[in-house]
Design a protein around this motif. Sequence first.
Motif, PDB file in Angstrom:
ATOM      1  N   SER A  24      -6.753  -7.857  -9.004  1.00 21.04           N
ATOM      2  CA  SER A  24      -6.639  -6.945  -7.563  1.00 21.04           C
ATOM      3  C   SER A  24      -7.779  -5.577  -7.735  1.00 21.04           C
ATOM      4  CB  SER A  24      -5.328  -6.486  -7.133  1.00 21.04           C
ATOM      5  OG  SER A  24      -4.561  -5.876  -5.880  1.00 21.04           O
ATOM      6  N   THR A  25      -7.951  -5.232  -6.872  1.00 24.31           N
ATOM      7  CA  THR A  25      -8.713  -3.617  -6.838  1.00 24.31           C
ATOM      8  C   THR A  25      -8.018  -3.213  -5.231  1.00 24.31           C
ATOM      9  OG1 THR A  25     -10.217  -4.989  -5.251  1.00 24.31           O
ATOM     10  CG2 THR A  25     -11.125  -4.167  -7.403  1.00 24.31           C
ATOM     11  N   ASP A  26      -6.516  -3.721  -4.917  1.00 24.00           N
ATOM     12  CA  ASP A  26      -5.790  -2.845  -3.603  1.00 24.00           C
ATOM     13  C   ASP A  26      -5.593  -1.981  -3.637  1.00 24.00           C
ATOM     14  OD1 ASP A  26      -4.322  -3.845  -0.582  1.00 24.00           O
ATOM     15  OD2 ASP A  26      -3.124  -3.062  -2.343  1.00 24.00           O
ATOM     16  N   SER A  34      -0.286   2.432 -11.651  1.00 27.16           N
ATOM     17  CA  SER A  34      -1.134   3.940 -12.286  1.00 27.16           C
ATOM     18  C   SER A  34      -0.027   4.833 -12.544  1.00 27.16           C
ATOM     19  CB  SER A  34      -1.943   4.921 -10.911  1.00 27.16           C
ATOM     20  OG  SER A  34      -3.653   3.769 -11.282  1.00 27.16           O
ATOM     21  N   VAL A  35       1.112   5.309 -11.909  1.00 23.35           N
ATOM     22  CA  VAL A  35       2.544   5.584 -12.616  1.00 23.35           C
ATOM     23  C   VAL A  35       3.276   4.938 -13.485  1.00 23.35           C
ATOM     24  CG1 VAL A  35       2.260   6.957  -9.874  1.00 23.35           C
ATOM     25  CG2 VAL A  35       3.541   4.510 -10.548  1.00 23.35           C
ATOM     26  N   LEU A  52      -5.946   7.760 -11.757  1.00 23.49           N
ATOM     27  CA  LEU A  52      -5.990   5.552 -11.105  1.00 23.49           C
ATOM     28  C   LEU A  52      -6.920   4.787 -11.177  1.00 23.49           C
ATOM     29  CD1 LEU A  52      -5.000   4.550  -8.217  1.00 23.49           C
ATOM     30  CD2 LEU A  52      -7.251   5.702  -7.637  1.00 23.49           C
ATOM     31  N   ALA A  53      -6.241   3.971 -11.496  1.00 22.90           N
ATOM     32  CA  ALA A  53      -7.125   2.184 -12.093  1.00 22.90           C
ATOM     33  C   ALA A  53      -8.279   2.473 -10.700  1.00 22.90           C
ATOM     34  CB  ALA A  53      -5.434   1.627 -12.069  1.00 22.90           C
ATOM     35  N   GLY A  98     -10.439   3.141 -14.773  1.00 17.90           N
ATOM     36  CA  GLY A  98     -10.991   1.359 -14.679  1.00 17.90           C
ATOM     37  C   GLY A  98      -9.250   0.968 -15.029  1.00 17.90           C
ATOM     38  N   LEU A  99      -9.795   0.162 -15.956  1.00 18.63           N
ATOM     39  CA  LEU A  99      -8.855  -1.347 -16.215  1.00 18.63           C
ATOM     40  C   LEU A  99      -7.834  -0.482 -16.979  1.00 18.63           C
ATOM     41  CD1 LEU A  99      -8.737  -4.465 -16.027  1.00 18.63           C
ATOM     42  CD2 LEU A  99      -9.263  -4.689 -18.048  1.00 18.63           C
ATOM     43  N   VAL A 100      -6.595  -1.685 -15.588  1.00 16.02           N
ATOM     44  CA  VAL A 100      -5.347  -1.216 -15.599  1.00 16.02           C
ATOM     45  C   VAL A 100      -4.717  -2.611 -16.493  1.00 16.02           C
ATOM     46  CG1 VAL A 100      -2.804  -1.148 -15.510  1.00 16.02           C
ATOM     47  CG2 VAL A 100      -3.991   0.834 -15.090  1.00 16.02           C
ATOM     48  N   VAL A 101      -4.252  -3.316 -17.838  1.00 14.19           N
ATOM     49  CA  VAL A 101      -3.984  -4.568 -17.933  1.00 14.19           C
ATOM     50  C   VAL A 101      -2.164  -4.668 -17.899  1.00 14.19           C
ATOM     51  CG1 VAL A 101      -3.572  -6.131 -20.208  1.00 14.19           C
ATOM     52  CG2 VAL A 101      -5.594  -5.148 -19.972  1.00 14.19           C
TER      53      VAL A 101
END
Length: 441
Positions: A24-26, A34-35, A52-53, A98-101
């Motif tokens: 997702s990029t929403d 991101s929190v 922020l991701a 960047g990327l959050v997994v």
Amino acid sequence: MQTTTALDALIADLRALLGDDGVSTDARVRERASVDGAKMSPVILELLPLGLADVVAFPTTAEQIAGCVAAAVAHGVPVTPRGKGTGNYGQAIPMPGGLVVDTTRARAIVEIGDGWVTAEAGATMVAIEAAVRETGQELWMYPSTAQSTIGGFLSGGSGGTGTIVHGANHQGFVVALDVVHAVADASLLHVDGENAQAYVHSYGTAGILARVTVRLEPLQDWHGFYASFDDQHTAFRVLREIGRLTPAPRLVSADPAAIAEALPADDALPDGRSSLRAILDPAALDAATALVVDAGGTVEDLRDGPQASLKLSVLSYNHPIEWLQKSDPGTYVHLEVGGDALVDRLDEVQAVIPGGLLHIEAGHTVPIGMLAGVYEGPERLASVIAALGELGVGVHNPHQWNVDFEVERTIALAATTDPSGLLNPGKLNPDYAGPRKGAIR
């Protein structure tokens, strides 16, 4: 924000690996990913937002977690691992984007053996505990936020229910790990024994946990035990004595009336009285009752079954302070504290900070707790830490997101496992000069 070319290439690779539903990029999804619980810290709250991701991935297996990391490394994009986001100090916030997994869909409980269980990083502690109970076993320990993921607890947690006997989660709880390094062709790497311990409580900065094996013990018939006292001094003294009983308790917590009254309403938590709560083996109930009654206290209730234990677990460690903060928003800051001075010098301990209130737990060797008080800025907090040290109180200041456990070891490991500094950047800072002296971990 990462370069458009690198991000577009990474997103394409992630969609090929996970499908459209797994990426997702929403904006709303990126914001939620991101929190964490950092708003519990007024120190960190002054600095939010921290990052922020750019994209969020939702792998469903340990192998897919490794694939996400491999794709990020291939395109030079930082990657931050995430469980349920229940940490309280920003460790899961993607500071450089960047990327959050998000590992919460990789939740399989892979295998249960005699004295051990293997689960993927996104399996929740409560789900693992329920599964192993069916085999006549239970986890060595689990955090007060029992819905946390096992990967999150090992990456960022320390202790909880079961700590009285077994200590912190880096003290033998972990049998083996499947980790992912930020190197070319990143894949699952199996480590066990002492080699596995180096990845515990390092926030994923030296390797991301994808699958874990942790210890079990035989299932016990635990009972929930509630008592109340006229004053907190007596409650805390009795807590220390109950914590030393044999068979050992799984948990003992106590609060002054001001904190107890902020907890969810319960007939076993009468207004105006200090509260003591414990998870006890039936063989210890008579001794615990005698300690309470002899000290002038009242046994309010006995409750059995796993749900009774779970309810007591979520009223321990950080959680009473969170309820206190909710009762008076914007007022309280807290410190992690430990030592017999919490009981023996209670009035002096609480007096070092305006409005001081102490939540206490029976620890592995000495009482531990959370000291809350009115927040008057970081400089005043530093003077409180110094004053506590003079009283013989061990202090850990949790209001920072940097790795502060086995820092040198983690830096040395990450030099090999994350040579480009892509794993949870900003959390492993070799120049960090924050408060480690007297840490209670």
